[in-house]
Write an enzyme that holds these catalytic residues in place. Sequence first.
Site, short mmCIF file in Angstrom:
data_model
loop_
_atom_site.label_atom_id
_atom_site.label_comp_id
_atom_site.label_asym_id
_atom_site.label_seq_id
_atom_site.Cartn_x
_atom_site.Cartn_y
_atom_site.Cartn_z
CB CYS A 255 -0.89 0.03 1.24
SG CYS A 255 -2.08 -1.32 1.30
CE1 TYR B 282 0.40 0.00 -9.69
CE2 TYR B 282 1.47 1.36 -8.03
CZ TYR B 282 0.39 0.62 -8.46
OH TYR B 282 -0.72 0.50 -7.66
CG HIS C 273 -5.32 -1.91 -6.73
ND1 HIS C 273 -4.28 -2.08 -7.61
CD2 HIS C 273 -4.96 -0.86 -5.95
CE1 HIS C 273 -3.35 -1.16 -7.37
NE2 HIS C 273 -3.74 -0.42 -6.36
NE ARG D 3 -9.43 0.53 1.59
CZ ARG D 3 -9.64 -0.29 0.56
NH1 ARG D 3 -9.59 -1.60 0.72
NH2 ARG D 3 -9.90 0.20 -0.64
C1 LIG Z 1 -3.94 3.09 0.75
C2 LIG Z 1 -3.73 1.99 -0.24
C3 LIG Z 1 -2.71 2.10 -1.16
C4 LIG Z 1 -2.48 1.05 -2.05
N1 LIG Z 1 -1.42 1.13 -2.90
C5 LIG Z 1 -1.14 0.08 -3.71
C6 LIG Z 1 0.01 0.10 -4.53
O1 LIG Z 1 0.77 1.08 -4.54
N2 LIG Z 1 0.25 -0.99 -5.30
C7 LIG Z 1 -0.57 -2.08 -5.30
O2 LIG Z 1 -0.32 -3.06 -6.02
N3 LIG Z 1 -1.68 -2.11 -4.53
C8 LIG Z 1 -1.97 -1.08 -3.73
N4 LIG Z 1 -3.08 -1.14 -2.92
C9 LIG Z 1 -3.90 -2.36 -2.90
C10 LIG Z 1 -3.40 -3.33 -1.84
O3 LIG Z 1 -2.18 -3.91 -2.22
C11 LIG Z 1 -4.37 -4.49 -1.60
O4 LIG Z 1 -4.64 -5.14 -2.82
C12 LIG Z 1 -5.69 -4.05 -0.96
O5 LIG Z 1 -5.48 -3.03 -0.02
C13 LIG Z 1 -6.35 -5.24 -0.27
O6 LIG Z 1 -7.59 -4.88 0.23
P1 LIG Z 1 -7.87 -4.48 1.75
O7 LIG Z 1 -7.35 -3.09 1.93
O8 LIG Z 1 -9.36 -4.55 1.85
O9 LIG Z 1 -7.17 -5.48 2.64
C14 LIG Z 1 -3.33 -0.10 -2.04
C15 LIG Z 1 -4.38 -0.17 -1.12
C16 LIG Z 1 -4.57 0.86 -0.22
C17 LIG Z 1 -5.69 0.72 0.78
#
Ligand SMILES: Cc1cc2nc3c(=O)[nH]c(=O)nc-3n(C[C@H](O)[C@H](O)[C@H](O)COP(=O)(O)O)c2cc1C
Length: 386
Positions: free
Chosen positions: A121, A178, A274, A332
């Site tokens: 994240c 990315y 995501h 999260r």
């Molecule tokens: C604040 C935030 C930033 C995120 N940034 C990325 C990221 O930079 N790259 C990525 O592959 N996934 C990103 N994600 C997705 C997370 O890797 C993950 O798939 C997702 O948070 C899982 O769901 P959950 O928050 O309900 O556990 C992000 C998610 C959140 C909440």
Amino acid sequence: MRVSILVFASVALAARPFLNEPDTGIDEALGSTPDGTLPDLDSLVGLPDFEWAARRGMNTSAYTYYRNGAAGEWSYRNNLEVFQRFRLRPRVMVDITKIESTLPTTILGHNFSAPFFISPCARGGYAHPDGELNLVKGAGAGNILYMPALYASKSIEDIYMARVSNASTPQVLFQQVYLTENDTETQQLFARIEKAGSKAIIMTVDSAADGNRHRARRYGVGSADSSYSYLTWDLYHKLSNMTKLPIIPKGIQTLDDARLAVENGVKAFMISNHGGRQLDTTPSSLEVALEIYNEDPEIFKQVEVYADGGVRYGADVLKLLALGVKAVGVGRPFMFSNVYGVDGVKRVIEMLKHEVAIDAANLGVGDLKKIGPEYVNWKSVNGWFS
Ligand SMILES: Cc1cc2nc3c(=O)[nH]c(=O)nc-3n(C[C@H](O)[C@H](O)[C@H](O)COP(=O)(O)O)c2cc1C
């Protein structure tokens, strides 16, 4: 006519409103906490409590960046709600007393204390000035896998320097990326990641374009990766020749792409939408894992499959493991826990380990490695289709 009205009425009465934070009495217990301050860490009892606390402790735009989902947030909500549509099938009179000793697992051959990890994240600095350093230290202390995001608030080098060594083995991290179409940039990035000490590259494939993020747009806190990205299996092969690290696609959302991932020689892939942040109405990981299990269960044996999205309770982890998922990601709750710094991150790990163990025990699972689909009734209840 009368029958259809009755049907409508019963559906309306049966429908439950979506609860972002289910009512478990936190408002009564901690509601007097003044805005802008955090309740005692010890007073939090489950993963959803960290969002409750962070919503008060973070400024609104920072909180919104973490909380946000795409468009009407139907996928975001479905990720959370899907788990309660499938009922468990608990077995009784089973010796479960050793369950805690069966939590440790391997992920791509590396040893960890539990089958869950911290998903990548971006922008950890929104919750705490030490940002990702708390996540890496917390994961190291709890001996779980952490996947730092490329768009972290701290540099790759600083994050990997903060690793905790365990019996002289450096903590294992998998680096999310990315990528651009610029091969020189990619080559340099891969070299940096290898030098820092990452053991794998997590290649995000579910965000080929900017996410349609209404909630976030109100505060100007949209996606960290907003460009159109060239993402194909040809590119995957080209990239695989640029690094000795395994490249794991993150964001597989169909059986078709799961099959293609295997055909294209991945060692592992991650099912993810995501966190419902990219394309609204995409399926949850549980639905995708179920599709794979129903149509081509061998995939779970051919490669390692990870999954994330909406996991908040021990039983959520168990349902994904039951289908053959090797390890489950949480996003999260860890980002919100960081308002308490490293202690918050450690607390989430402890809580989820404990919940996985007690939920497995009450499900009649004596050895987590032996959980299978027979522990869940896969006929969906109160869903859109049953
Ligand atoms: C604040 C935030 C930033 C995120 N940034 C990325 C990221 O930079 N790259 C990525 O592959 N996934 C990103 N994600 C997705 C997370 O890797 C993950 O798939 C997702 O948070 C899982 O769901 P959950 O928050 O309900 O556990 C992000 C998610 C959140 C909440």
